[in-house]
Enzyme design. Structure first.
Site, PDB file in Angstrom:
ATOM      1  N   GLU A 296      14.944  -4.599   2.374  1.00 57.92           N
ATOM      2  CA  GLU A 296      13.631  -3.980   2.602  1.00 57.92           C
ATOM      3  C   GLU A 296      12.834  -4.191   1.336  1.00 57.92           C
ATOM      4  O   GLU A 296      13.168  -3.616   0.294  1.00 57.92           O
ATOM      5  CB  GLU A 296      13.779  -2.479   2.856  1.00 57.92           C
ATOM      6  CG  GLU A 296      14.351  -2.118   4.206  1.00 57.92           C
ATOM      7  CD  GLU A 296      13.505  -2.569   5.364  1.00 57.92           C
ATOM      8  OE1 GLU A 296      12.305  -2.867   5.170  1.00 57.92           O
ATOM      9  OE2 GLU A 296      14.052  -2.657   6.465  1.00 57.92           O
TER      10      GLU A 296
ATOM     11  N   CYS B 186       6.430   1.380  -0.362  1.00 55.18           N
ATOM     12  CA  CYS B 186       6.364   0.022   0.221  1.00 55.18           C
ATOM     13  C   CYS B 186       5.332  -0.006   1.320  1.00 55.18           C
ATOM     14  O   CYS B 186       4.794  -1.048   1.647  1.00 55.18           O
ATOM     15  CB  CYS B 186       7.684  -0.435   0.820  1.00 55.18           C
ATOM     16  SG  CYS B 186       9.124   0.359   0.210  1.00 55.18           S
TER      17      CYS B 186
ATOM     18  N   GLU C 158       1.564  -7.176  -4.219  1.00 58.22           N
ATOM     19  CA  GLU C 158       1.940  -5.766  -4.216  1.00 58.22           C
ATOM     20  C   GLU C 158       1.767  -5.210  -5.629  1.00 58.22           C
ATOM     21  O   GLU C 158       2.316  -5.755  -6.584  1.00 58.22           O
ATOM     22  CB  GLU C 158       3.400  -5.599  -3.772  1.00 58.22           C
ATOM     23  CG  GLU C 158       3.811  -4.146  -3.705  1.00 58.22           C
ATOM     24  CD  GLU C 158       5.188  -3.953  -3.075  1.00 58.22           C
ATOM     25  OE1 GLU C 158       6.149  -4.565  -3.573  1.00 58.22           O
ATOM     26  OE2 GLU C 158       5.290  -3.191  -2.098  1.00 58.22           O
TER      27      GLU C 158
HETATM   28  C1  UN1 Z   1       8.598   3.444   1.433  1.00 58.92           C
HETATM   29  O1  UN1 Z   1       7.428   3.153   1.710  1.00 58.92           O
HETATM   30  O2  UN1 Z   1       9.098   3.029   0.399  1.00 58.92           O
HETATM   31  O3  UN1 Z   1       6.867   5.887   6.125  1.00 58.92           O
HETATM   32  C2  UN1 Z   1       9.364   4.323   2.320  1.00 58.92           C
HETATM   33  C3  UN1 Z   1       6.855   6.411   5.023  1.00 58.92           C
HETATM   34  C4  UN1 Z   1       8.084   7.138   4.530  1.00 58.92           C
HETATM   35  C5  UN1 Z   1       9.069   6.182   3.975  1.00 58.92           C
HETATM   36  C6  UN1 Z   1       8.432   5.187   3.068  1.00 58.92           C
HETATM   37  N1  UN1 Z   1       8.661   7.906   5.601  1.00 58.92           N
HETATM   38  O4  UN1 Z   1       5.884   6.335   4.304  1.00 58.92           O
END
Ligand code: UN1
Length: 500
Positions: free
Chosen positions: A255, A289, A390
Site C-alpha cells: 500500500e 495516503c 505525493e
Molecule cells: C491512510 O491514508 O494512510 O480512509 C490510511 C482513511 C482512514 C485510513 C487512511 N480510514 O482515511
C-alpha cells in the site's frame, strides 16, 4: 536537586517475552509537537533479532494453525474489548508520539477496534465455496488455508490502525506475525501487542521488533522463512521490498503513495465541498495516503470556491494535538517538514499562486515542534510537480478545469490511484465519475478520506500491487485456496473426458 527519571526503554517482544535487542542499542522517540518531550526509548533491532522473532513465529505456527478459527477469533474479540476500555489512554499516547489531534487518534484506535471485532466475526465464517462437480458422485469445494509467518512493516501515520489491518486478518486465518512498526510511532504497536497478549494470544504468535528500515525491515522482508510480507509506506520503499520478495515468490501486499483528488463540479454544494476539502486536505496534517492534495474545480465556481476555502483554512488552529482547541498538529519529524518546505518552494518556482500559508511555524509555542502552516496553491496546472507528486503534508493544489471530461482526465493523470472524490448533485455525472476514475476508492459528495474497515482498501497503478487490505479482501491475501475433489463413485472418472 531532583534529576529527571531515566526514560523507559521499550523492548522487542519475541516468543512471549520482552527482550533487549542484540545490538544493545536503543533510540529516542520524541513528541513531534515538542522535541523536549521524550515518549520513550525503543530498542534498535538487527537481523539477529529478526531471526529470533521469525523462529518464534515459525514454532508457534505449528500449533496456532490448528486452533479452530472460532477460538482464534475469541482472543481477537477479547482484545477488542480491552482496546475499547483503553481507548482514551492509547489515543493520548498516540498523539504524543505521532502528533495528530486527539479526535483523530481516537479515530485511529476506534479503527483498530472495528477491525479487531470485524475479523473476530470472520472466525465463524472464513467461507470457501462448494459447487457441483461436472461428474456424478463427486463432490467439489474450496477451503482457505493459512500460509505461515507474515512479516509486517507499518507506517507512522496510522500507528495502531494499520498494524491492525494487517495483523487481525492474518491471525484469524491462522498465520503468525512479526511486526516491524515505524520507528517514529512504536509505542502504539507496543500497546496493541501487549493488549493481544493480555487477551490470551499464545507466545510466539505475534512478535514485535523495533528499529529502522535498513537494519530491521530489510532482513524481515528478505527472510526465507517469511512467505508473506505486507507493507504500507512510500512507493520507493515498496519497490525495494517487492524486489527483495520476488526471488522467493512471496505473497507481497503493498500500500503506497497517493495523489488523491477532489473534483468540485459547477452544481456542487460549495460549502459541503469546502468542508470536504478542509478535512481531506488538512486532516492528519495531510499525512494520509488518502489525503486530498489536489482539488480540481469547475471554472465557473473556481473563484468562489477558492475564496471560501481560504477563509476556512486561515482559521485552522495549528498546535499540540492534545489541546482540544487545536485543529491540526505538526508534521511527524524534521525530514517530513523539510519535504513540505521544499515542495512549497517548488510550487512557487513552478508559478503556482500561494493563496495562504507557505511557512514553517517555529517561534513561541511552535519552537520545539515540526509545524507548518496549512498551505494552498491556486492556478496549478495538472502537470506541475506539486500537482503530481505525493507531498504528505498540509499542502493543497487547486486546479481549474473547464468541464467534467477534463476533471476526469486530471484525476487519472497521475502515477497513483488510491482515492478520488466528486462533489456534484447530478447523478449521471456521479456515476460516470465512478465508472471512469481509475482508483481503488471513489467517494461521492464526501472527501477522499474516511475508509471503513469492512470494505476493501487500496489503490491502482503505483499505489498498490493488486491486493487490498481490510474486508474479505484481506482474508484473501492472508490465505491460500485449497481446492478439494472427493470422488465417491468408486471408479476412475476423468474430468473433461468422461462427462458426456
Ligand atoms: C491512510 O491514508 O494512510 O480512509 C490510511 C482513511 C482512514 C485510513 C487512511 N480510514 O482515511
Amino acid at each position: 536537586m531532583a534529576t529527571a527519571a531515566a526514560p523507559r526503554v521499550y523492548k522487542n517482544f519475541i516468543n512471549g517475552e520482552w527482550v533487549e535487542a542484540s545490538s544493545g542499542k536503543a533510540y529516542e522517540n520524541r513528541n513531534p509537537a515538542n522535541s523536549n518531550e521524550m515518549v520513550g526509548m525503543f530498542v534498535s533491532s538487527s537481523s539477529e533479532d529478526v531471526d529470533a522473532a521469525v523462529d518464534a513465529a515459525n514454532e508457534a505456527y505449528k500449533s496456532w494453525r490448528l486452533v479452530p478459527a472460532p477460538k482464534r477469533a475469541e482472543i481477537l474479540y477479547r482484545a477488542a474489548e480491552l482496546l475499547l476500555l483503553r481507548k482514551e489512554e492509547f489515543s493520548k499516547d498516540m498523539t504524543r508520539e505521532m502528533g495528530k489531534v486527539l479526535a483523530e487518534t481516537r479515530g485511529d484506535v476506534q479503527e483498530t477496534i472495528d477491525m479487531t471485532y470485524y475479523m473476530a466475526g470472520e472466525g465463524r465464517r472464513l467461507f470457501g465455496q462448494t459447487t457441483p462437480s461436472e461428474l456424478p458422485n463427486k463432490f467439489a469445494m474450496s477451503v482457505r488455508q493459512s500460509i505461515g509467518v507474515c512479516g509486517m512493516i507499518t507506517p507512522w501515520n496510522f500507528p495502531m490502525a494499520i498494524p491492525s489491518w494487517k495483523m487481525m486478518p492474518a491471525l484469524v486465518a491462522g498465520n503468525t506475525v512479526v511486526l516491524k512498526p515505524a520507528e517514529d510511532t512504536p509505542l502504539s504497536s507496543y500497546h496493541l501487542v501487549q493488549t493481544l497478549t493480555e487477551a490470551g494470544l499464545p507466545k510466539g504468535v505475534v512478535n514485535l521488533v523495533n528499529g529502522y528500515g535498513p537494519t530491521a525491515s530489510a532482513p524481515l522482508s528478505q527472510h526465507k522463512e517469511v512467505p508473506v510480507v505486507s507493507f504500507t509506506g512510500s512507493t520507493a520503499v515498496g519497490r525495494i521490498i517487492a524486489e527483495a520478495c520476488a526471488p522467493d515468490f512471496k505473497h507481497v501486499s503493498l500500500e503506497m503513495g497517493g495523489k488523491n483528488i477532489i473534483i468540485v463540479m459547477d452544481d456542487a454544494n460549495l460549502d459541503l465541498a469546502v468542508d470536504g476539502a478542509v478535512w481531506g486536505g488538512f486532516g492528519t496534517t495531510g499525512q494520509r495516503c488518502t489525503a486530498a492534495s489536489r482539488v480540481a474545480v469547475h471554472k465557473s465556481v473556481y473563484g468562489e470556491f477558492a475564496k471560501r476555502l481560504v477563509e476556512r483554512v486561515k482559521k485552522l488552529r495549528v498546535g499540540d494535538g492534545r489541546d482540544p482547541d487545536v485543529d491540526m498538529g505538526p508534521c511527524i519529524n524534521e525530514q517530513q517538514l523539510k519535504t513540505v518546505m521544499s515542495y512549497v518552494e517548488i510550487g512557487k518556482t513552478e508559478g503556482a499562486k500561494l493563496l495562504t500559508g507557505g511557512n514553517r511555524l517555529d517561534t513561541g509555542v511552535f519552537a520545539k515542534g515540526w509545524f507548518h502552516e496549512p498551505t494552498i496553491f491556486s492556478d496549478c496546472s495538472a502537470k506541475m510537480r506539486i500537482a503530481q507528486e505525493e507531498i504528505f503534508g498540509p499542502v493543497v493544489s487547486l486546479i481549474p478545469v473547464n468541464d467534467f471530461a477534463e476533471a476526469v482526465e486530471v484525476a487519472n493523470g497521475v502515477q497513483y490511484g488510491l482515492s478520488a472524490s466528486i462533489y456534484t448533485k447530478d447523478v449521471n455525472q456521479a456515476f460516470a465519475a465512478i465508472r471512469d476514475i481509475y482508483t481503488g476508492i471513489v467517494y461521492v459528495n464526501a472527501p477522499t478520506i474516511g475508509a471503513e474497515t469492512h470494505l476493501p482498501f487500496g489503490g491502482t497503478k503505483q499505489t498498490g500491487n493488486g491486493h487490498r487490505e481490510a474486508a474479505i479482501a484481506a482474508i484473501d491475501f492472508y490465505t491460500e485456496w485449497k481446492t478439494l475433489y472427493i470422488d465417491y463413485s468408486d471408479k476412475l472418472q476423468r474430468a473433461q473426458i468422461d462427462n458426456n
